[in-house]
Enzyme design. Structure first.
Site, PDB file in Angstrom:
ATOM      1  N   ARG A 165      34.437  30.422 -43.750  1.00 37.04           N
ATOM      2  CA  ARG A 165      33.035  30.175 -44.153  1.00 37.04           C
ATOM      3  C   ARG A 165      32.847  30.360 -45.658  1.00 37.04           C
ATOM      4  O   ARG A 165      31.833  30.893 -46.113  1.00 37.04           O
ATOM      5  CB  ARG A 165      32.062  31.091 -43.391  1.00 37.04           C
ATOM      6  N   SER A 238      24.886  30.429 -36.602  1.00 34.48           N
ATOM      7  CA  SER A 238      25.268  31.843 -36.721  1.00 34.48           C
ATOM      8  C   SER A 238      24.575  32.437 -37.949  1.00 34.48           C
ATOM      9  O   SER A 238      24.750  31.925 -39.049  1.00 34.48           O
ATOM     10  CB  SER A 238      26.778  31.984 -36.925  1.00 34.48           C
ATOM     11  N   GLU A 334      25.100  34.818 -43.180  1.00 35.95           N
ATOM     12  CA  GLU A 334      25.868  33.584 -43.395  1.00 35.95           C
ATOM     13  C   GLU A 334      25.075  32.480 -44.120  1.00 35.95           C
ATOM     14  O   GLU A 334      25.570  31.900 -45.084  1.00 35.95           O
ATOM     15  CB  GLU A 334      26.391  33.109 -42.038  1.00 35.95           C
TER      16      GLU A 334
HETATM   17  N1  EPU Z   1      29.459  37.659 -27.554  1.00 33.50           N
HETATM   18  C1  EPU Z   1      28.709  38.611 -26.878  1.00 33.50           C
HETATM   19  N2  EPU Z   1      27.361  38.534 -26.963  1.00 33.50           N
HETATM   20  C2  EPU Z   1      26.729  37.569 -27.667  1.00 33.50           C
HETATM   21  C3  EPU Z   1      27.486  36.613 -28.361  1.00 33.50           C
HETATM   22  C4  EPU Z   1      28.862  36.674 -28.291  1.00 33.50           C
HETATM   23  O1  EPU Z   1      29.239  39.493 -26.218  1.00 33.50           O
HETATM   24  O2  EPU Z   1      25.491  37.577 -27.699  1.00 33.50           O
HETATM   25  C5  EPU Z   1      30.912  37.683 -27.428  1.00 33.50           C
HETATM   26  C6  EPU Z   1      31.378  36.485 -26.592  1.00 33.50           C
HETATM   27  O3  EPU Z   1      31.403  36.804 -25.239  1.00 33.50           O
HETATM   28  C7  EPU Z   1      32.761  36.229 -27.128  1.00 33.50           C
HETATM   29  C8  EPU Z   1      32.671  36.675 -28.568  1.00 33.50           C
HETATM   30  O4  EPU Z   1      31.509  37.478 -28.705  1.00 33.50           O
HETATM   31  O5  EPU Z   1      33.698  37.022 -26.458  1.00 33.50           O
HETATM   32  C9  EPU Z   1      32.664  35.518 -29.534  1.00 33.50           C
HETATM   33  O6  EPU Z   1      31.538  34.696 -29.268  1.00 33.50           O
HETATM   34  P1  EPU Z   1      31.609  33.086 -29.372  1.00 33.50           P
HETATM   35  O7  EPU Z   1      32.803  32.575 -28.688  1.00 33.50           O
HETATM   36  O8  EPU Z   1      30.263  32.584 -28.967  1.00 33.50           O
HETATM   37  O9  EPU Z   1      31.868  32.731 -30.871  1.00 33.50           O
HETATM   38  P2  EPU Z   1      31.399  33.409 -32.196  1.00 33.50           P
HETATM   39  O10 EPU Z   1      32.481  34.181 -32.811  1.00 33.50           O
HETATM   40  O11 EPU Z   1      30.162  34.155 -31.893  1.00 33.50           O
HETATM   41  C10 EPU Z   1      32.018  31.480 -33.886  1.00 33.50           C
HETATM   42  C11 EPU Z   1      31.322  30.734 -34.993  1.00 33.50           C
HETATM   43  C12 EPU Z   1      30.464  29.610 -34.414  1.00 33.50           C
HETATM   44  C13 EPU Z   1      31.374  28.666 -33.625  1.00 33.50           C
HETATM   45  C14 EPU Z   1      32.069  29.491 -32.513  1.00 33.50           C
HETATM   46  C15 EPU Z   1      33.073  28.663 -31.761  1.00 33.50           C
HETATM   47  C16 EPU Z   1      30.994  32.308 -36.812  1.00 33.50           C
HETATM   48  C17 EPU Z   1      30.041  33.183 -37.544  1.00 33.50           C
HETATM   49  N3  EPU Z   1      30.498  31.651 -35.754  1.00 33.50           N
HETATM   50  O12 EPU Z   1      31.017  32.112 -33.100  1.00 33.50           O
HETATM   51  O13 EPU Z   1      29.903  28.884 -35.521  1.00 33.50           O
HETATM   52  O14 EPU Z   1      30.623  27.610 -33.047  1.00 33.50           O
HETATM   53  O15 EPU Z   1      32.796  30.601 -33.097  1.00 33.50           O
HETATM   54  O16 EPU Z   1      34.169  28.399 -32.593  1.00 33.50           O
HETATM   55  O17 EPU Z   1      32.159  32.222 -37.196  1.00 33.50           O
HETATM   56  C18 EPU Z   1      28.022  28.648 -36.965  1.00 33.50           C
HETATM   57  O18 EPU Z   1      28.746  28.953 -37.903  1.00 33.50           O
HETATM   58  O19 EPU Z   1      26.777  28.386 -37.140  1.00 33.50           O
HETATM   59  C19 EPU Z   1      28.535  28.647 -35.605  1.00 33.50           C
HETATM   60  C20 EPU Z   1      27.756  28.447 -34.548  1.00 33.50           C
END
Ligand code: EPU
Length: 342
Positions: A165, A238, A334
């Site tokens: 990012r 995010s 972010e």
């Molecule tokens: N989780 C929770 N509670 C929540 C949200 C997430 O427990 O409310 C846990 C999920 O169960 C999972 C972990 O956290 O085990 C990761 O969550 P998720 O797979 O939804 O992905 P993320 O790390 O939260 C990142 C990117 C997203 C992208 C997804 C998929 C960042 C800041 N965000 O989210 O990007 O779509 O991975 O690759 O890196 C964006 O940048 O706007 C964005 C949506």
């Protein structure tokens, strides 16, 4: 002829839906328009700032000077062979429509980045990424106006200094105004899944032959299920980056919170799921005075209307503080302030 609008409310041009008045506003449809607008700003001694799709910005209520809304369009195939295709995309093109176009043509490389809101010109700034792919994996070069050297420049992939990012465009704020992006996509690569949630989802579909269209559809379904459509619920994706902490701190946290989610990061350390941290501070579904935390994904802050950017920033501060108090992990916001603050 440059057309300038005075006191334009850009509420419809920021996906968080905040009222924001741009003192002077103009649409940039070509590199020539850009040069004219910059000359105008210089002549009238105005500060200026560049607005793209508005999906990753935190807008101030009053935006002084000249706001340049990037609308340079165009999609072209520059080179093609049996294995690959090189395409040039105008900064004002919609990112998701570009992904759809690549899938229709069976060009591989960006299909897991479906439904990311915003325009192509902003994609290198934060090195957008989803489900195991980042823009840096397919980007060949960026064309931009260099406000320091006062000329158009082409930056190749390494000159963009991409990181999670992050990029040279984000770090040297205001220096480059992106007008087009060149991407290299593939025609014959095997489809691999780098992200477990997507792999599991595809596995459940038990398809005989997985196509790019299947991957695209799966990503659209997964995303729509847990991320709000900005047209229906105002948000900026995010709101926090996933913080990178040391292995020893992660091990310590695992001792106290065995279910904490983290993955080894490309640049040493562990990338922790900020959504998990926020969720486990009890914020999911919180809503007060028109700002809140999306009930299905704690990483996304929402605006339900009639609120102010100040109230959203207060909520962000409260979330950061509670995550720090509980886990001793510092969250970083972010989306970018608009106009930027140094
Ligand atoms: N989780 C929770 N509670 C929540 C949200 C997430 O427990 O409310 C846990 C999920 O169960 C999972 C972990 O956290 O085990 C990761 O969550 P998720 O797979 O939804 O992905 P993320 O790390 O939260 C990142 C990117 C997203 C992208 C997804 C998929 C960042 C800041 N965000 O989210 O990007 O779509 O991975 O690759 O890196 C964006 O940048 O706007 C964005 C949506």
């Amino acid at each position: 002829m440059l057309s300038i609008e005075a006191d334009k409310n850009i509420i419809a041009l920021n996906t968080l839906g905040f009222n924001a008045i741009a003192e002077q506003f103009t649409r940039i449809a070509s590199e020539d328009d850009l040069l004219k607008a910059l000359q105008y700003a210089q002549l009238h001694q105005l500060d200026y700032q560049v607005l793209s799709g508005g999906s990753n910005v935190l807008v101030d209520e009053h935006i002084p000077g000249l706001t340049l809304h990037m609308q340079v369009m165009g999609r072209a195939v520059l080179k093609e062979c049996d294995q690959q295709v090189l395409i040039r995309i105008g900064a004002g093109e919609n990112w998701h429509e570009l992904v759809q176009w690549s899938v229709v043509n069976d060009w591989q490389g960006i299909e897991t980045m479906a439904l990311i809101p915003g325009l192509v010109g902003a994609s290198p700034v934060q090195n957008i990424g989803a489900y195991g792919t980042e823009l840096k994996d397919v980007l060949v070069q960026v064309r931009a106006w260099d406000c320091l050297a006062k000329e158009f420049v082409e930056l190749d992939n390494s000159e963009c200094q991409f990181a999670y990012r992050d990029s040279v465009f984000k770090r040297s704020k205001g220096r480059f105004i992106i007008t087009s992006v060149d991407l290299k996509l593939h025609k014959r690569l095997a489809i691999e899944f780098k992200y477990q949630a997507l792999k599991d989802y595809m596995h459940k579909q038990s398809l005989a032959n997985i196509t790019l269209k299947d991957v695209f559809q799966a990503v659209c379904e997964i995303r729509s299920d847990k991320l709000p459509d900005p047209v229906k619920v105002a948000n900026a994706g995010s709101f926090f980056k996933n913080p990178i902490i040391s292995h020893s701190q992660f091990q310590q946290l695992q001792g106290d919170f065995p279910k904490i989610v983290g993955h080894p990061s490309a640049c040493s350390g562990v990338k922790v799921a900020a959504g998990w941290l926020i969720d486990h501070c009890g914020w999911k579904g919180y809503l007060a005075s028109g700002v809140g935390v999306y009930p299905k994904q704690a990483l996304v802050l929402i605006h339900t209307g009639e609120s102010s950017i100040g109230q959203l920033m207060q909520l962000a501060d409260d979330i950061k503080q509670s995550v720090f108090d509980k886990f001793k992990v510092q969250l970083e916001i972010e989306p970018q302030r608009f106009p930027s603050v140094n």
